[in-house]
Scaffold this active site. Sequence first.
Site, PDB file in Angstrom:
ATOM      1  N   LYS A 115       5.748  50.938  57.501  1.00 42.03           N
ATOM      2  CA  LYS A 115       5.960  50.849  56.055  1.00 42.03           C
ATOM      3  C   LYS A 115       6.790  49.601  55.800  1.00 42.03           C
ATOM      4  CE  LYS A 115       5.543  55.504  56.897  1.00 42.03           C
ATOM      5  NZ  LYS A 115       5.724  56.179  58.194  1.00 42.03           N
ATOM      6  N   ASP A 298      28.216  53.706  68.274  1.00 45.47           N
ATOM      7  CA  ASP A 298      29.567  53.157  68.199  1.00 45.47           C
ATOM      8  C   ASP A 298      29.860  52.612  66.801  1.00 45.47           C
ATOM      9  OD1 ASP A 298      29.866  53.949  70.819  1.00 45.47           O
ATOM     10  OD2 ASP A 298      29.342  51.989  71.643  1.00 45.47           O
TER      11      ASP A 298
END
Length: 414
Positions: A115, A298
């Site tokens: 998309k 992280d």
Amino acid sequence: MTMQWRSGNRIRLLENGEEFFPRVYGAIQRAQQSLLLETFIWFEDEVGQQLHRELLAAAQRGVRIEIMVDGYGSHDLSSDFLASLTAAGVRFIWYDPRPLLFGMRTNVFRRLHRKTVVVDGEIAFVGGINFSAEHNSSYGPQAKQDYAVEVKGPVVGDIARYVQQQFGSEQATRRWWGQRSNPLARNPTPGDAQALFVFRDNDQHRDDIEQHYLDMLRTARHEVIIANAYFFPGYRLLREMRNTARRGVKVKLIVQGEPDMPIVKVGAELLYNWLVDAGVEVYEYIRRPLHGKVAVKDQQWATVGSSNLDPLSLSLNLEANLMIHDRQFNQQLRTNLERLMQEDCLRVDESQLPPRSWWQLSKSVVVFHFLRHFPAIAGWLPAHTPKLALVEPPVQPEIETQDRVGNDSQEAKS
């Protein structure tokens, strides 16, 4: 085609249709030169009709438009709907259309699942949101929870070149981009984010997206959050999730608790014991169907795209994800996913795990061997070269013919 990390991008997170559709429509309304669009699903509902109107308006003011739509996901688009676009000059391509067999679609495998939208080579959209009303919360309990990104910066050039190559429009590319100087050259660093456009095909880039997930897990130090609608990955990725959790990294997985297809939850549940035993935290999103394909690691790494972590996306479909290195974006997506886990998810604890039995063990053994060897199995599936079918514009009657008919009619009246 080889992609590189690009610095100096600005990336905006878009959640669900309420944020995604207005940004796409606004970009189309401002388009001056070119527009590229590819999608898996385009329905003739209120969202699809609005997109249709925006594309017609852009084409009528001279914007060059190319569209490629999957022949399986969007098979219901009507001839009149398409004819009005092609009559306005839109280049419309079906990806692998197939005739129905006993009323059923047969082109199940190797779908165009990307998309992406690119406008004037200046702004791009990448994600998992299709052009259908089911991505708006107003759709009701079955409205999908999903994500996309809006991108400005040098990586947009990579996205545009890739999509144009898939459309077979290299000559058009040179003509469009040669009409004026590249706008990115005038504003080369609109932001601070580093970005890499990663795609999966059935040629030289079969496992690129999966490899980035594996590298992410191996290098994680503190926390990983993966939200994925259709979770049934290969053996390598499952093993790496377990290994990452066992060395002390918090690994959190968000999957569907109220799936749009029941088989999705059945498949994921077969993996719960194996994941939870290693310390992976599993959360089921229960507010509505989850359709997102995102992850964070992280404080800096993130990805948003079209690729599920299931056999179709990892081994068969054409997919595209944007890999992002940016603290601000990472924190924004992380905050969103943490809110989902806190407010709209149930954590799978030991009391909810499937009972341990010889039958459960036998099923798990079969599942794991299937996952481990699925890429090779997929190679046995139909590996035809998908057909790209250009939709020709409707034939216009000749003026002379119209005049002749008018004169004959006048003579008959007299």
